[in-house]
Design an enzyme around this catalytic site. Sequence first.
Site, PDB file in Angstrom:
ATOM      1  N   ARG A  74     -39.573  73.899  25.899  1.00 50.30           N
ATOM      2  CA  ARG A  74     -40.991  74.045  25.600  1.00 50.30           C
ATOM      3  C   ARG A  74     -41.415  75.493  25.832  1.00 50.30           C
ATOM      4  O   ARG A  74     -40.955  76.132  26.769  1.00 50.30           O
ATOM      5  CB  ARG A  74     -41.807  73.131  26.521  1.00 50.30           C
ATOM      6  CG  ARG A  74     -42.030  71.763  25.943  1.00 50.30           C
ATOM      7  CD  ARG A  74     -42.525  70.768  26.959  1.00 50.30           C
ATOM      8  NE  ARG A  74     -43.597  71.249  27.819  1.00 50.30           N
ATOM      9  CZ  ARG A  74     -44.185  70.492  28.746  1.00 50.30           C
ATOM     10  NH1 ARG A  74     -43.801  69.238  28.919  1.00 50.30           N
ATOM     11  NH2 ARG A  74     -45.137  70.974  29.503  1.00 50.30           N
ATOM     12  N   ARG A  97     -34.981  72.267  32.102  1.00 48.56           N
ATOM     13  CA  ARG A  97     -35.706  71.183  31.412  1.00 48.56           C
ATOM     14  C   ARG A  97     -35.725  71.412  29.902  1.00 48.56           C
ATOM     15  O   ARG A  97     -36.050  72.469  29.421  1.00 48.56           O
ATOM     16  CB  ARG A  97     -37.138  71.089  31.953  1.00 48.56           C
ATOM     17  CG  ARG A  97     -37.992  70.083  31.193  1.00 48.56           C
ATOM     18  CD  ARG A  97     -39.149  69.572  32.007  1.00 48.56           C
ATOM     19  NE  ARG A  97     -40.355  70.359  31.870  1.00 48.56           N
ATOM     20  CZ  ARG A  97     -41.556  69.923  32.248  1.00 48.56           C
ATOM     21  NH1 ARG A  97     -41.699  68.732  32.801  1.00 48.56           N
ATOM     22  NH2 ARG A  97     -42.611  70.688  32.116  1.00 48.56           N
ATOM     23  N   LYS A 124     -43.254  63.733  36.620  1.00 47.68           N
ATOM     24  CA  LYS A 124     -44.248  62.718  36.283  1.00 47.68           C
ATOM     25  C   LYS A 124     -43.858  61.938  35.024  1.00 47.68           C
ATOM     26  O   LYS A 124     -43.946  60.719  35.001  1.00 47.68           O
ATOM     27  CB  LYS A 124     -45.631  63.350  36.079  1.00 47.68           C
ATOM     28  CG  LYS A 124     -46.206  63.994  37.342  1.00 47.68           C
ATOM     29  CD  LYS A 124     -47.671  64.355  37.173  1.00 47.68           C
ATOM     30  CE  LYS A 124     -47.897  65.415  36.107  1.00 47.68           C
ATOM     31  NZ  LYS A 124     -47.468  66.769  36.503  1.00 47.68           N
ATOM     32  N   ARG A 184     -56.857  66.560  35.890  1.00 44.45           N
ATOM     33  CA  ARG A 184     -56.263  67.805  36.369  1.00 44.45           C
ATOM     34  C   ARG A 184     -57.314  68.691  37.017  1.00 44.45           C
ATOM     35  O   ARG A 184     -56.979  69.758  37.526  1.00 44.45           O
ATOM     36  CB  ARG A 184     -55.649  68.565  35.183  1.00 44.45           C
ATOM     37  CG  ARG A 184     -54.119  68.506  35.114  1.00 44.45           C
ATOM     38  CD  ARG A 184     -53.694  69.337  33.915  1.00 44.45           C
ATOM     39  NE  ARG A 184     -52.298  69.684  33.923  1.00 44.45           N
ATOM     40  CZ  ARG A 184     -51.340  68.988  33.335  1.00 44.45           C
ATOM     41  NH1 ARG A 184     -51.601  67.860  32.741  1.00 44.45           N
ATOM     42  NH2 ARG A 184     -50.090  69.426  33.360  1.00 44.45           N
ATOM     43  N   ARG A 218     -48.550  78.472  35.553  1.00 42.57           N
ATOM     44  CA  ARG A 218     -49.012  77.072  35.563  1.00 42.57           C
ATOM     45  C   ARG A 218     -49.125  76.552  36.993  1.00 42.57           C
ATOM     46  O   ARG A 218     -50.008  75.762  37.302  1.00 42.57           O
ATOM     47  CB  ARG A 218     -48.057  76.197  34.753  1.00 42.57           C
ATOM     48  CG  ARG A 218     -48.176  76.477  33.269  1.00 42.57           C
ATOM     49  CD  ARG A 218     -47.086  75.798  32.502  1.00 42.57           C
ATOM     50  NE  ARG A 218     -47.236  74.362  32.484  1.00 42.57           N
ATOM     51  CZ  ARG A 218     -46.272  73.515  32.178  1.00 42.57           C
ATOM     52  NH1 ARG A 218     -45.074  73.963  31.895  1.00 42.57           N
ATOM     53  NH2 ARG A 218     -46.500  72.229  32.157  1.00 42.57           N
TER      54      ARG A 218
HETATM   55  P1  ADP Z   1     -46.136  68.830  32.636  1.00 40.65           P
HETATM   56  O1  ADP Z   1     -45.485  67.562  32.219  1.00 40.65           O
HETATM   57  O2  ADP Z   1     -45.233  69.988  32.648  1.00 40.65           O
HETATM   58  O3  ADP Z   1     -46.915  68.677  33.915  1.00 40.65           O
HETATM   59  P2  ADP Z   1     -48.024  68.281  30.549  1.00 40.65           P
HETATM   60  O4  ADP Z   1     -47.095  67.904  29.466  1.00 40.65           O
HETATM   61  O5  ADP Z   1     -48.712  67.195  31.296  1.00 40.65           O
HETATM   62  O6  ADP Z   1     -47.239  69.226  31.560  1.00 40.65           O
HETATM   63  O7  ADP Z   1     -49.169  69.234  29.971  1.00 40.65           O
HETATM   64  C1  ADP Z   1     -48.857  70.395  29.219  1.00 40.65           C
HETATM   65  C2  ADP Z   1     -50.116  71.238  29.011  1.00 40.65           C
HETATM   66  O8  ADP Z   1     -51.122  70.474  28.305  1.00 40.65           O
HETATM   67  C3  ADP Z   1     -50.829  71.701  30.291  1.00 40.65           C
HETATM   68  O9  ADP Z   1     -50.251  72.851  30.869  1.00 40.65           O
HETATM   69  C4  ADP Z   1     -52.251  71.950  29.758  1.00 40.65           C
HETATM   70  O10 ADP Z   1     -52.346  73.163  29.047  1.00 40.65           O
HETATM   71  C5  ADP Z   1     -52.448  70.820  28.755  1.00 40.65           C
HETATM   72  N1  ADP Z   1     -53.051  69.635  29.413  1.00 40.65           N
HETATM   73  C6  ADP Z   1     -52.462  68.419  29.609  1.00 40.65           C
HETATM   74  N2  ADP Z   1     -53.272  67.590  30.275  1.00 40.65           N
HETATM   75  C7  ADP Z   1     -54.420  68.288  30.523  1.00 40.65           C
HETATM   76  C8  ADP Z   1     -55.636  68.007  31.210  1.00 40.65           C
HETATM   77  N3  ADP Z   1     -55.855  66.813  31.798  1.00 40.65           N
HETATM   78  N4  ADP Z   1     -56.594  68.972  31.258  1.00 40.65           N
HETATM   79  C9  ADP Z   1     -56.407  70.163  30.693  1.00 40.65           C
HETATM   80  N5  ADP Z   1     -55.281  70.512  30.044  1.00 40.65           N
HETATM   81  C10 ADP Z   1     -54.287  69.591  29.963  1.00 40.65           C
END
Ligand code: ADP
Length: 221
Positions: free
Chosen positions: A152, A122, A13, A88, A163
Amino acid sequence: MKLILLGPPAAGKGTQAELITERYGVAHISTGDMLRAQIAAGTELGRLAKSIIDDGNLVPDDIIIAMVQKRIAEDDCKAGFLLDGFPRTIAQAEALEAIAEIDAVLDIDVESELIINRVASRRVCPACGHTQSVHEGEQELCAKCGDKLIQRADDTPERMRHRLEVYRERTLPLINYYSERGKLVPIDGARAIREVSAQIFDFMDGAIASAAREDYKSDEE
Ligand code: ADP
């Protein structure tokens, strides 16, 4: 255009969001990046979010919704925006409906096994936030600014499995939610970066052309 990028963690994404915002000039709203910035700045929200994120769980809906609502009200979002990592949960999607009318939801589909493999390679740049994959024997330096890359804390294979479970339970229902509302655009995320973006650009260019035709027709009338 007001868009959502949906898909499991590490579906690509962030990478696609960079390419989309570069090409169409819409604001990029990544809730993950916003939370990581809060952590880096040592704010109260950052302190609260850190352990939740590191454990691979979701930050409470009300906090995320307030953060996104404030961000969408900023000037650069007037010309359109791309939400990356939000909504989410169904509760977040319902709250978003009251804030903005979304044009399309790009759903990047990638199977779990490929995600676990991708996450192992990653890395993220602590200086500029750029994400890239590294292969064995390669130097782990950022392609954008040259800083040393890090992994990370939430990107280890065990955390990623958790996750993915959280994704299946809390986020996957959004596919039906947006499909029922006629907004879902399925994208095959298992292909190479350029091939994934080609599918997205095809959809976007088509949508922009048809909106322009509608405008032209209403001017004629
Ligand atoms: P990735 O890019 O791996 O999908 P993100 O960087 O978007 O992950 O998000 C990392 C973490 O931040 C998530 O696992 C969650 O803990 C938190 N987070 C991000 N966006 C949201 C959201 N919309 N609602 C709840 N938690 C969130």
